[in-house]
Design an enzyme around this catalytic site. Structure first.
Site, mmCIF file in Angstrom:
data_model
loop_
_atom_site.group_PDB
_atom_site.id
_atom_site.type_symbol
_atom_site.label_atom_id
_atom_site.label_comp_id
_atom_site.label_asym_id
_atom_site.label_seq_id
_atom_site.Cartn_x
_atom_site.Cartn_y
_atom_site.Cartn_z
ATOM 1 N N ARG A 108 0.863 -1.188 0.000
ATOM 2 C CA ARG A 108 0.000 0.000 0.000
ATOM 3 C C ARG A 108 0.889 1.224 0.000
ATOM 4 O O ARG A 108 1.772 1.347 0.851
ATOM 5 C CB ARG A 108 -0.922 0.053 1.211
ATOM 6 C CG ARG A 108 -1.510 1.457 1.404
ATOM 7 C CD ARG A 108 -2.557 1.575 2.449
ATOM 8 N NE ARG A 108 -3.801 0.975 1.980
ATOM 9 C CZ ARG A 108 -4.989 1.225 2.516
ATOM 10 N NH1 ARG A 108 -5.097 2.069 3.529
ATOM 11 N NH2 ARG A 108 -6.075 0.639 2.065
ATOM 12 N N HIS A 135 -7.393 0.862 -6.317
ATOM 13 C CA HIS A 135 -7.606 0.128 -5.064
ATOM 14 C C HIS A 135 -8.350 -1.168 -5.416
ATOM 15 O O HIS A 135 -9.528 -1.347 -5.075
ATOM 16 C CB HIS A 135 -8.432 1.001 -4.117
ATOM 17 C CG HIS A 135 -8.430 0.527 -2.687
ATOM 18 N ND1 HIS A 135 -7.657 -0.524 -2.237
ATOM 19 C CD2 HIS A 135 -9.135 0.969 -1.604
ATOM 20 C CE1 HIS A 135 -7.866 -0.711 -0.945
ATOM 21 N NE2 HIS A 135 -8.765 0.178 -0.537
ATOM 22 N N GLN A 138 -10.402 -3.541 -2.899
ATOM 23 C CA GLN A 138 -11.660 -2.927 -2.448
ATOM 24 C C GLN A 138 -12.807 -3.297 -3.397
ATOM 25 O O GLN A 138 -13.946 -3.534 -2.967
ATOM 26 C CB GLN A 138 -11.481 -1.401 -2.395
ATOM 27 C CG GLN A 138 -12.722 -0.623 -1.974
ATOM 28 C CD GLN A 138 -13.053 -0.787 -0.502
ATOM 29 O OE1 GLN A 138 -12.188 -0.610 0.334
ATOM 30 N NE2 GLN A 138 -14.296 -1.091 -0.187
ATOM 31 N N ASP A 231 -16.752 8.506 -1.331
ATOM 32 C CA ASP A 231 -15.467 8.314 -0.647
ATOM 33 C C ASP A 231 -15.082 9.681 -0.062
ATOM 34 O O ASP A 231 -15.678 10.712 -0.407
ATOM 35 C CB ASP A 231 -14.422 7.816 -1.669
ATOM 36 C CG ASP A 231 -13.081 7.431 -1.042
ATOM 37 O OD1 ASP A 231 -12.988 7.353 0.204
ATOM 38 O OD2 ASP A 231 -12.114 7.214 -1.803
ATOM 39 N N CYS A 272 -16.184 3.011 0.936
ATOM 40 C CA CYS A 272 -15.053 2.111 1.242
ATOM 41 C C CYS A 272 -14.593 2.263 2.685
ATOM 42 O O CYS A 272 -13.971 1.346 3.228
ATOM 43 C CB CYS A 272 -13.904 2.399 0.282
ATOM 44 S SG CYS A 272 -13.374 4.121 0.298
ATOM 45 N N ARG A 317 -14.127 -7.212 2.750
ATOM 46 C CA ARG A 317 -12.717 -7.012 2.388
ATOM 47 C C ARG A 317 -11.906 -8.262 2.740
ATOM 48 O O ARG A 317 -11.051 -8.716 1.993
ATOM 49 C CB ARG A 317 -12.107 -5.815 3.153
ATOM 50 C CG ARG A 317 -12.734 -4.453 2.874
ATOM 51 C CD ARG A 317 -12.563 -4.016 1.448
ATOM 52 N NE ARG A 317 -11.184 -4.110 0.982
ATOM 53 C CZ ARG A 317 -10.173 -3.301 1.337
ATOM 54 N NH1 ARG A 317 -10.379 -2.292 2.147
ATOM 55 N NH2 ARG A 317 -8.945 -3.475 0.858
HETATM 56 N N1 CP Z 1 -11.193 0.866 2.661
HETATM 57 C C1 CP Z 1 -9.908 0.756 3.067
HETATM 58 O O1 CP Z 1 -8.990 0.471 2.278
HETATM 59 O O2 CP Z 1 -9.711 1.011 4.378
HETATM 60 P P1 CP Z 1 -8.314 1.154 5.134
HETATM 61 O O3 CP Z 1 -7.672 2.423 4.635
HETATM 62 O O4 CP Z 1 -8.648 1.182 6.575
HETATM 63 O O5 CP Z 1 -7.451 -0.030 4.761
HETATM 64 N N1 NVA Z 2 -9.485 7.492 -1.555
HETATM 65 C C1 NVA Z 2 -9.128 7.052 -0.215
HETATM 66 C C2 NVA Z 2 -9.451 5.625 -0.046
HETATM 67 C C3 NVA Z 2 -9.175 5.069 1.333
HETATM 68 C C4 NVA Z 2 -9.509 3.624 1.455
HETATM 69 C C5 NVA Z 2 -7.660 7.319 0.036
HETATM 70 O O1 NVA Z 2 -6.838 7.024 -0.850
HETATM 71 O O2 NVA Z 2 -7.322 7.838 1.085
#
Ligand code: CP
Ligand code: NVA
Length: 330
Positions: A108, A135, A138, A231, A272, A317
């Site tokens: 990540r 992502h 997700q 989001d 999400c 998830r």
């Molecule tokens: N939706 C999601 O990816 O959540 P986190 O940032 O908590 O992993």
């Molecule tokens: N768009 C958000 C998604 C988090 C799961 C981010 O990148 O912070």
């Protein structure tokens, strides 16, 4: 044709066929049944996976950890400050070291080119746990949640409200096109997805009998929707200074009761997570103090309503990530 994903990376859904995505979703449903019924599934005993996080996480990290442990794997978590990657060691070198020790690597972080480079050098499957552009894990949970609630995704009308060029919105457009769901991105023009990605998705959508459209009109965007999704307005890695501009741009796209009333009566709400639907977070409280708004991308009323499926989505998830780990390592 039989699907075999052993040894494959999971970097973005553009790399996967509809049949391969279907296979992962069916596998996830099977794992969910097993988990619910207490059926052990330690199919990957003796394997080890590493989770490399350059951004924070609750769901993705916990999903990879629990899924890995349920499958019998050893799991190592490297937080944003505790690996040498980037500061003292290149991405290519990190990939080659981790690939010698682990059977799979989750990443990540920031640019998609980083996860692509890890994949080029690792010699073992690399899974994208969120980049600035995509992502993909997700998406599997989101489709699973829609199918559990509405039966299928094919032919359904899906609307993303808000920052429509972020990682989640981009990925939702891709998965919709692949699985035959009509996708609408609803937000201000300057936050629409990149034209090249839209063009690619429109081509895929045409092959799968669905449509991709953009609108800046909230009423038009929500009309006849089966799913309303939003989001956060500022994603991880974006500068704090951007909040002022984003609030001004996106306040009219907040998902509230009036907006939901414009969708189908059977419509579900998805997010999400994490979400700013109240002031019970430090950022939420800070924004309330600075800008006088106590709810952002979604109102607390919608978030807590019966239409909201956000916690099913969060649970899914784990089941879907388990399917990705299993299918690529088995
Ligand atoms: N939706 C999601 O990816 O959540 P986190 O940032 O908590 O992993
Ligand atoms: N768009 C958000 C998604 C988090 C799961 C981010 O990148 O912070």
């Amino acid at each position: 044709m039989p699907v075999n994903l052993r040894g494959r990376h999971f970097l973005k859904l553009l790399d996967y066929t509809p049949a391969e995505i279907r296979y992962l979703l069916d596998l996830a449903a099977e794992f969910k049944r097993m988990k619910r019924n207490g059926v052990p599934h330690r199919y990957l005993e003796g394997k080890n996976i590493v989770l490399l996080f350059e951004k924070t996480s609750t769901r993705t990290r916990c999903s990879f950890e629990v899924a890995g442990m349920d499958l019998g794997c050893g799991v190592t978590y490297l937080d944003p400050g505790s690996s040498q990657m980037g500061k003292k060691e290149s991405i290519a070198d990190t990939a080659r070291v981790l690939g010698r020790m682990y059977d799979g690597i989750e990443y990540r972080g920031f640019d998609q080119t980083i996860v692509d480079e890890l994949a080029r050098y690792a010699g073992v499957p690399v899974w994208n746990g969120l980049t600035n552009q995509f992502h993909p894990t997700q998406m599997l949970a989101d489709v699973m949640t829609i199918e559990e609630n509405l039966g299928s995704v094919k032919g359904k009308n899906f609307t993303f409200m808000g920052d429509a060029r972020n990682n989640v919105a981009n990925s939702l457009m891709v998965v919709s096109a692949k699985l035959g769901m009509n996708f609408t991105a609803c937000g201000p023009k300057e936050l629409w997805p990149e034209e090249s990605l839209v063009a690619e998705c429109k081509k895929i959508a045409a092959e799968n009998g669905c449509t991709i459209r953009m609108t800046d009109d909230v009423k038009e965007g929500a009309a006849d929707a089966d799913v309303i999704y939003t989001d956060i307005w500022v994603s991880m890695g974006e500068p704090d200074e951007i909040w002022t501009k984003r609030i001004a741009l996106l306040k009219d796209y907040q998902v509230n009761k009036e907006l939901m009333a414009n969708a189908k009566p059977t419509a579900i709400f998805m997010h999400c997570l994490p979400s700013f639907h109240d002031t019970k977070t430090t950022i939420g409280a800070d924004i309330a103090k600075k800008f006088g708004i106590t709810e952002m991308e979604v109102t607390d009323e919608v978030f807590e309503s019966k239409q909201s499926k956000v916690f099913d989505e969060a649970e899914n998830r784990m089941h879907t990530i388990k399917a990705v780990i299993y299918a690529t390592l088995c």
